[in-house]
Design a protein around this motif. Structure first.
Motif, PDB file in Angstrom:
ATOM      1  N   TYR A 117       2.829   7.103   2.762  1.00  0.00           N
ATOM      2  CA  TYR A 117       2.241   6.449   1.597  1.00  0.00           C
ATOM      3  C   TYR A 117       2.375   7.320   0.361  1.00  0.00           C
ATOM      4  O   TYR A 117       2.088   8.517   0.384  1.00  0.00           O
ATOM      5  CB  TYR A 117       0.772   6.124   1.859  1.00  0.00           C
TER       6      TYR A 117
ATOM      7  N   CYS B 179       0.555   7.368  -2.298  1.00  0.00           N
ATOM      8  CA  CYS B 179      -0.724   7.877  -2.787  1.00  0.00           C
ATOM      9  C   CYS B 179      -1.101   9.194  -2.116  1.00  0.00           C
ATOM     10  O   CYS B 179      -1.744  10.039  -2.730  1.00  0.00           O
ATOM     11  CB  CYS B 179      -1.834   6.845  -2.600  1.00  0.00           C
TER      12      CYS B 179
ATOM     13  N   LEU C 139      -7.049   4.329   2.702  1.00  0.00           N
ATOM     14  CA  LEU C 139      -5.795   4.811   3.270  1.00  0.00           C
ATOM     15  C   LEU C 139      -5.942   5.032   4.777  1.00  0.00           C
ATOM     16  O   LEU C 139      -5.084   4.620   5.559  1.00  0.00           O
ATOM     17  CB  LEU C 139      -5.348   6.101   2.583  1.00  0.00           C
TER      18      LEU C 139
ATOM     19  N   CYS D 246       0.824  -1.215   0.000  1.00  0.00           N
ATOM     20  CA  CYS D 246       0.000   0.000   0.000  1.00  0.00           C
ATOM     21  C   CYS D 246       0.855   1.261   0.000  1.00  0.00           C
ATOM     22  O   CYS D 246       0.486   2.256  -0.606  1.00  0.00           O
ATOM     23  CB  CYS D 246      -0.941   0.011   1.199  1.00  0.00           C
ATOM     24  N   LYS D 247       1.992   1.217   0.661  1.00  0.00           N
ATOM     25  CA  LYS D 247       2.882   2.388   0.690  1.00  0.00           C
ATOM     26  C   LYS D 247       3.392   2.739  -0.701  1.00  0.00           C
ATOM     27  O   LYS D 247       3.720   3.893  -0.967  1.00  0.00           O
ATOM     28  CB  LYS D 247       4.058   2.143   1.630  1.00  0.00           C
TER      29      LYS D 247
ATOM     30  N   CYS E 158      -3.855   2.895   7.616  1.00  0.00           N
ATOM     31  CA  CYS E 158      -3.041   3.650   8.578  1.00  0.00           C
ATOM     32  C   CYS E 158      -3.453   3.328  10.010  1.00  0.00           C
ATOM     33  O   CYS E 158      -2.609   3.148  10.890  1.00  0.00           O
ATOM     34  CB  CYS E 158      -3.169   5.155   8.341  1.00  0.00           C
TER      35      CYS E 158
ATOM     36  N   LYS F  10      -0.227   8.686   7.261  1.00  0.00           N
ATOM     37  CA  LYS F  10      -0.551   8.771   5.837  1.00  0.00           C
ATOM     38  C   LYS F  10       0.591   9.372   5.023  1.00  0.00           C
ATOM     39  O   LYS F  10       0.696   9.130   3.832  1.00  0.00           O
ATOM     40  CB  LYS F  10      -1.847   9.543   5.617  1.00  0.00           C
TER      41      LYS F  10
END
Length: 103
Positions: free
Chosen positions: A87, A89, A73, A62-63, A77, A84
């Protein structure tokens, strides 16, 4: 039936509307599977991928995702006790704001 095929067969079919699920591979494209489950999956789908990949691998993948739904997200987290800002994104969404995303 292999362990991988067993897991894939238990995932919600609507998650993979654009691919042939019989050819899906959880080890070849984990990012696609994880992202779809986080954004569109049911609780049972989440439990399946967590038991298959483990939380550490899910967080790591995901990161590196370029996009991820803000609620997904926030969830990842929260359960992983990460921020956040770790990450990709999150930073991508700040670089490319839209009319709906003015953070």
């Amino acid at each position: 039936m292999s362990q991988q095929e067993e897991y894939i067969s238990k995932l919600s079919l609507y998650l993979f509307w654009d691919i042939d699920i019989t050819k899906a591979d959880m080890d070849t494209c984990p990012a696609q599977i994880i992202q779809r489950v986080l954004e569109y999956g049911q609780w049972e789908d989440w439990q399946l991928i967590r038991s298959y990949y483990g939380l550490d691998k899910i967080v790591s993948i995901c990161k590196s995702l370029r996009t991820l739904d803000p609620k997904a997200l926030a969830y990842i987290c929260c359960i992983s006790n990460t921020s956040k800002e770790e990450y990709r994104c999150y930073h991508e969404s700040l670089r490319n704001p839209t009319i709906w995303n003015t953070e």
